[in-house]
Design a protein around this motif. Structure first.
Motif, PDB file in Angstrom:
ATOM      1  N   VAL A 103       0.856  -1.219   0.088  1.00 26.72           N
ATOM      2  CA  VAL A 103       0.186   0.021  -0.006  1.00 26.72           C
ATOM      3  C   VAL A 103       0.835   1.322   0.054  1.00 26.72           C
ATOM      4  CG1 VAL A 103      -1.732   1.329   1.325  1.00 26.72           C
ATOM      5  CG2 VAL A 103      -2.161  -1.010   1.063  1.00 26.72           C
ATOM      6  N   ARG A 104       1.919   1.334   0.705  1.00 22.55           N
ATOM      7  CA  ARG A 104       2.874   2.343   0.841  1.00 22.55           C
ATOM      8  C   ARG A 104       3.396   2.451  -0.558  1.00 22.55           C
ATOM      9  NH1 ARG A 104       7.495   1.788   5.123  1.00 22.55           N
ATOM     10  NH2 ARG A 104       8.275   0.003   3.488  1.00 22.55           N
ATOM     11  N   PHE A 105       3.930   1.581  -1.223  1.00 20.29           N
ATOM     12  CA  PHE A 105       4.498   1.571  -2.607  1.00 20.29           C
ATOM     13  C   PHE A 105       3.438   2.245  -3.558  1.00 20.29           C
ATOM     14  CE2 PHE A 105       4.260  -0.655  -6.794  1.00 20.29           C
ATOM     15  CZ  PHE A 105       5.687   0.091  -7.375  1.00 20.29           C
ATOM     16  N   GLN A 106       2.275   1.599  -3.397  1.00 16.97           N
ATOM     17  CA  GLN A 106       1.162   2.335  -4.274  1.00 16.97           C
ATOM     18  C   GLN A 106       1.056   3.971  -4.166  1.00 16.97           C
ATOM     19  OE1 GLN A 106      -2.146  -0.041  -3.003  1.00 16.97           O
ATOM     20  NE2 GLN A 106      -2.003  -1.571  -4.840  1.00 16.97           N
ATOM     21  N   LEU A 107       0.961   4.130  -2.783  1.00 16.82           N
ATOM     22  CA  LEU A 107       0.923   5.909  -2.607  1.00 16.82           C
ATOM     23  C   LEU A 107       2.228   6.384  -3.162  1.00 16.82           C
ATOM     24  CD1 LEU A 107      -0.562   8.036  -1.070  1.00 16.82           C
ATOM     25  CD2 LEU A 107       0.797   7.364   0.941  1.00 16.82           C
ATOM     26  N   LEU A 108       3.273   5.898  -2.823  1.00 13.52           N
ATOM     27  CA  LEU A 108       4.405   6.580  -3.107  1.00 13.52           C
ATOM     28  C   LEU A 108       4.857   6.678  -4.776  1.00 13.52           C
ATOM     29  CD1 LEU A 108       6.949   5.814  -0.301  1.00 13.52           C
ATOM     30  CD2 LEU A 108       5.378   7.526  -0.419  1.00 13.52           C
TER      31      LEU A 108
END
Length: 197
Positions: A103-108
């Motif tokens: 999820v963090r990867f998707q956001l960033l």
């Protein structure tokens, strides 16, 4: 603002953002509402606006947190003399960071939230991470912007493929060293070609 009040506000903001990360992991980045956030932290939805002016402001805070963690992870990559080994270590660090929290990867890195544009403040740690990478790569004689762009596309693509096609496996993760080696070999061929033309 008195120090005690500042601390309480900071703690409340951290609790809200922590709840948002959990909700995002359960429902997707844009799949939860302000009411769900409020319920997760035990307040009424209007109370959230005491701490954040909008849901996008919460995403901005999450983006800041995520990029600060990314910057710190990239700064901790060891510096090696051998170009190929340096690229392998850097690629593994990037891939491991991204796969640790999809999820963090998707956001960033994937911009999944319609209308959300990170503030300059939220984006600043990403710029710092990129500058750290630029400095580390300069030590192994990789300085062209085109090469840095290709590198980021390569390692981000590996993560995207892994998450999209084999999220519980290692099909693309297992290619990390090969991708770094291919990039290094491509650099050598490109330089030879430029020198002979």
């Amino acid at each position: 603002m008195p120090l005690g009040k500042e601390r309480r506000q900071a703690a409340a903001r951290a609790e809200i953002v922590g709840a948002c990360w959990e909700l995002a992991r359960e429902h997707g980045l844009s799949g939860f509402t302000m009411r769900q956030i409020a319920a997760a932290v035990g307040v009424q939805a209007p109370s959230l606006y005491t701490y954040f002016e909008s849901k996008h402001a919460i995403y901005d805070f999450m983006f800041t947190e995520g990029n600060a963690a990314f910057r710190d992870a990239m700064r901790s990559v060891p510096t090696l003399e051998d170009r190929r080994e340096q690229l392998r270590v850097a690629a593994r660090a990037f891939v491991d960071f991204c796969l640790a929290d999809p999820v963090r990867f998707q956001l960033l890195f994937q911009r999944m939230i319609p209308g959300f544009v990170p503030s300059p403040q939220a984006y600043a740690p990403a710029v710092e991470a990129f500058e750290s990478m630029r400095a580390a790569f300069a030590r192994i004689d990789i300085t062209r912007s085109e090469d840095l762009d290709l590198w980021t596309a390569l390692v981000t693509g590996l993560v995207s493929q892994q998450l999209a096609n084999d999220p519980d496996g290692d099909r693309w993760l297992a290619l990390t060293d090969a991708a770094a080696d291919m990039f290094a070999a491509g650099l050598e061929c490109s330089r030879f070609s430029r020198q002979t033309n």
